[in-house]
Enzyme design. Structure first.
Site, PDB file in Angstrom:
ATOM      1  N   HIS A  16       0.800  -1.353   0.008  1.00 11.51           N
ATOM      2  CA  HIS A  16      -0.084   0.074  -0.164  1.00 11.51           C
ATOM      3  C   HIS A  16       0.758   1.319  -0.017  1.00 11.51           C
ATOM      4  O   HIS A  16       0.225   2.337  -0.041  1.00 11.51           O
ATOM      5  CB  HIS A  16      -0.756  -0.214   1.305  1.00 11.51           C
ATOM      6  CG  HIS A  16      -1.775  -1.178   1.252  1.00 11.51           C
ATOM      7  ND1 HIS A  16      -2.802  -1.540   0.223  1.00 11.51           N
ATOM      8  CD2 HIS A  16      -2.279  -2.052   2.091  1.00 11.51           C
ATOM      9  CE1 HIS A  16      -3.526  -2.439   0.504  1.00 11.51           C
ATOM     10  NE2 HIS A  16      -2.972  -2.997   1.681  1.00 11.51           N
ATOM     11  N   ASP A  68      -2.597 -10.651  -2.316  1.00 17.21           N
ATOM     12  CA  ASP A  68      -3.269 -10.116  -0.903  1.00 17.21           C
ATOM     13  C   ASP A  68      -4.662  -9.693  -1.138  1.00 17.21           C
ATOM     14  O   ASP A  68      -4.981  -9.307  -2.342  1.00 17.21           O
ATOM     15  CB  ASP A  68      -2.278  -8.763  -0.785  1.00 17.21           C
ATOM     16  CG  ASP A  68      -2.832  -8.310   0.853  1.00 17.21           C
ATOM     17  OD1 ASP A  68      -1.994  -8.544   1.688  1.00 17.21           O
ATOM     18  OD2 ASP A  68      -3.665  -7.679   1.005  1.00 17.21           O
ATOM     19  N   HIS A  98      -6.323  -7.447  -0.218  1.00 16.53           N
ATOM     20  CA  HIS A  98      -6.457  -5.945  -0.512  1.00 16.53           C
ATOM     21  C   HIS A  98      -5.608  -5.671  -1.585  1.00 16.53           C
ATOM     22  O   HIS A  98      -4.533  -6.031  -2.079  1.00 16.53           O
ATOM     23  CB  HIS A  98      -5.894  -5.129   0.753  1.00 16.53           C
ATOM     24  CG  HIS A  98      -6.551  -5.326   1.949  1.00 16.53           C
ATOM     25  ND1 HIS A  98      -5.922  -6.231   3.010  1.00 16.53           N
ATOM     26  CD2 HIS A  98      -7.559  -4.983   2.502  1.00 16.53           C
ATOM     27  CE1 HIS A  98      -6.770  -6.269   4.026  1.00 16.53           C
ATOM     28  NE2 HIS A  98      -7.670  -5.643   3.864  1.00 16.53           N
ATOM     29  N   ASP A 146      -3.955 -12.810   3.656  1.00 26.01           N
ATOM     30  CA  ASP A 146      -5.363 -12.458   4.365  1.00 26.01           C
ATOM     31  C   ASP A 146      -6.341 -12.543   3.439  1.00 26.01           C
ATOM     32  O   ASP A 146      -7.776 -12.400   3.810  1.00 26.01           O
ATOM     33  CB  ASP A 146      -5.206 -10.799   4.697  1.00 26.01           C
ATOM     34  CG  ASP A 146      -4.535  -9.888   3.580  1.00 26.01           C
ATOM     35  OD1 ASP A 146      -4.291 -10.270   2.454  1.00 26.01           O
ATOM     36  OD2 ASP A 146      -4.311  -8.635   3.833  1.00 26.01           O
TER      37      ASP A 146
HETATM   38 ZN   LIG Z   1      -4.076  -6.983   3.079  1.00 25.15          ZN
END
Ligand SMILES: [Zn+2]
Length: 346
Positions: A156, A198, A200, A287
């Site tokens: 991120h 991931d 996200h 995740d």
């Molecule tokens: Zn994540």
């Protein structure tokens, strides 16, 4: 397979996190390092990373941002009332984005949210994470694959912005390192693909390489329409300038499990095969697990093993870079299953 790590990873241990109006325990805890380290010990050759200096970081990140990360803890006396963490509640936005001089304003200039406090050990931990990614990149080119036990995660983080628990983009650093190594070895331009699995969206990685055609970025993730990072990760984001066509987002409806996860990864691998890169970086978040405390998908441990088999079958030199995956009983099993599945897919 060779695994790189650093005890310095435990030095950044954020306490609390402001979420939905309440202070909660920060999900990205130093215990993740100990648990993932335990999972690989015995089964793999675990080595402490060396120090390759600041240059591999500056190949990806803005120099002013890197200096901010390095110096902020030492400047904390400029902010009255600071205790264990330096953090701001003020953030620059597209409508007002001038770089201020004062430290509190700078924090909001260089961070996206309240999840990335800077503490006494933060720079040591994130600097070590980048070095782990560099050693992993170098070893993957020589030995075919290596795993980076990076913590905190990195995908991120933009070239000049922290956010979503991330400070330095370890996957991006590994990608540029592999690219430079291949180019030097072969005496020609080289290309690298990054596959982010991931849960996200890898918004920072996308942002860093959005105008590049020599790094292909692909992200498989839960639909951001109602999930972090909210403001990026949509299928229509395909790149800009020379990079048009070199970013692929594969968002999945929340609650999807192994089969949809595998189909999306297969789509990503088809794009990678067409791109024919010299090397691959996997932004290895765990995740997407059905048991992850902040996840939105339902991937099983067996599902991670099978996903790794698909990715391993590309035969490309591959740097596996740890991203998210939060504290739950399944976390170490999912890492072990992924690494075994990757080796099985070779
Ligand atoms: Zn994540």
């Amino acid at each position: 397979m060779r695994v790189f790590h650093s005890p310095a990873s435990a030095l950044h241990d954020p306490a609390l996190y402001f979420r939905r109006g309440t202070m909660v325990t920060h999900p990205e805890q130093a215990d993740r390092y100990a648990i993932l380290h335990q999972a690989v010990s015995g089964a793999h050759a675990v080595t402490q990373a060396g120090d390759h200096g600041i240059e591999p970081i500056l190949a990806v990140h803005d120099a002013g941002y890197v200096a901010f990360l390095r110096d902020t803890w030492e400047r904390r006396h400029e902010l009255p009332g600071v205790d264990d963490e330096v953090l701001s509640g003020h953030f620059s936005r597209p409508h007002m984005s001038k770089r201020p001089e004062g430290l509190l304003g700078l924090i909001g200039y260089y961070t996206a949210d309240t999840s990335t406090p800077i503490r006494a050990g933060t720079w040591a931990a994130i600097h070590a994470g980048a070095q782990i990614a560099v050693d992993t990149a170098d070893t993957a080119l020589g030995e075919g694959v290596a795993y980076a036990l990076c913590r905190p995660p990195g995908h991120h983080a933009y070239a000049d912005s922290a956010g979503g628990f991330c400070f330095l983009n370890n996957s991006g650093i590994a990608a540029r390192r592999m690219q430079a190594n291949v180019a030097a070895r072969e005496g020609r331009p080289a290309r690298v693909a990054i596959l982010d699995i991931d849960v996200h969206h890898g918004n920072g990685t996308q942002g860093i390489f959005y105008e590049a055609d020599d790094i292909l970025t692909i992200s498989v993730h839960a639909d951001p329409a109602d999930y972090f990072p909210y403001y990026a990760g949509y299928a229509e984001e395909t790149g800009a300038g020379a990079g048009v066509g070199y970013n692929l987002n594969l968002p999945l409806p929340h609650g999807e499990g192994d089969s949809a996860f595998h189909r999306a990864i297969e789509k990503g691998l088809e794009r990678i095969a067409a791109y024919a890169p010299d090397a691959l970086v996997v932004a290895l978040g765990l995740d997407a697990s059905e048991h992850d405390p902040i996840g939105a998908l339902r991937v099983t441990t067996r599902g991670f093993e099978q996903a790794a088999g698909l990715i391993g079958s590309t035969g490309l030199p591959t740097a596996l870079i740890q991203e998210g995956g939060y504290l739950c009983d399944a976390l170490p099993d999912n890492l072990s299953a992924f690494l075994a599945g990757f080796e099985g897919g070779r």
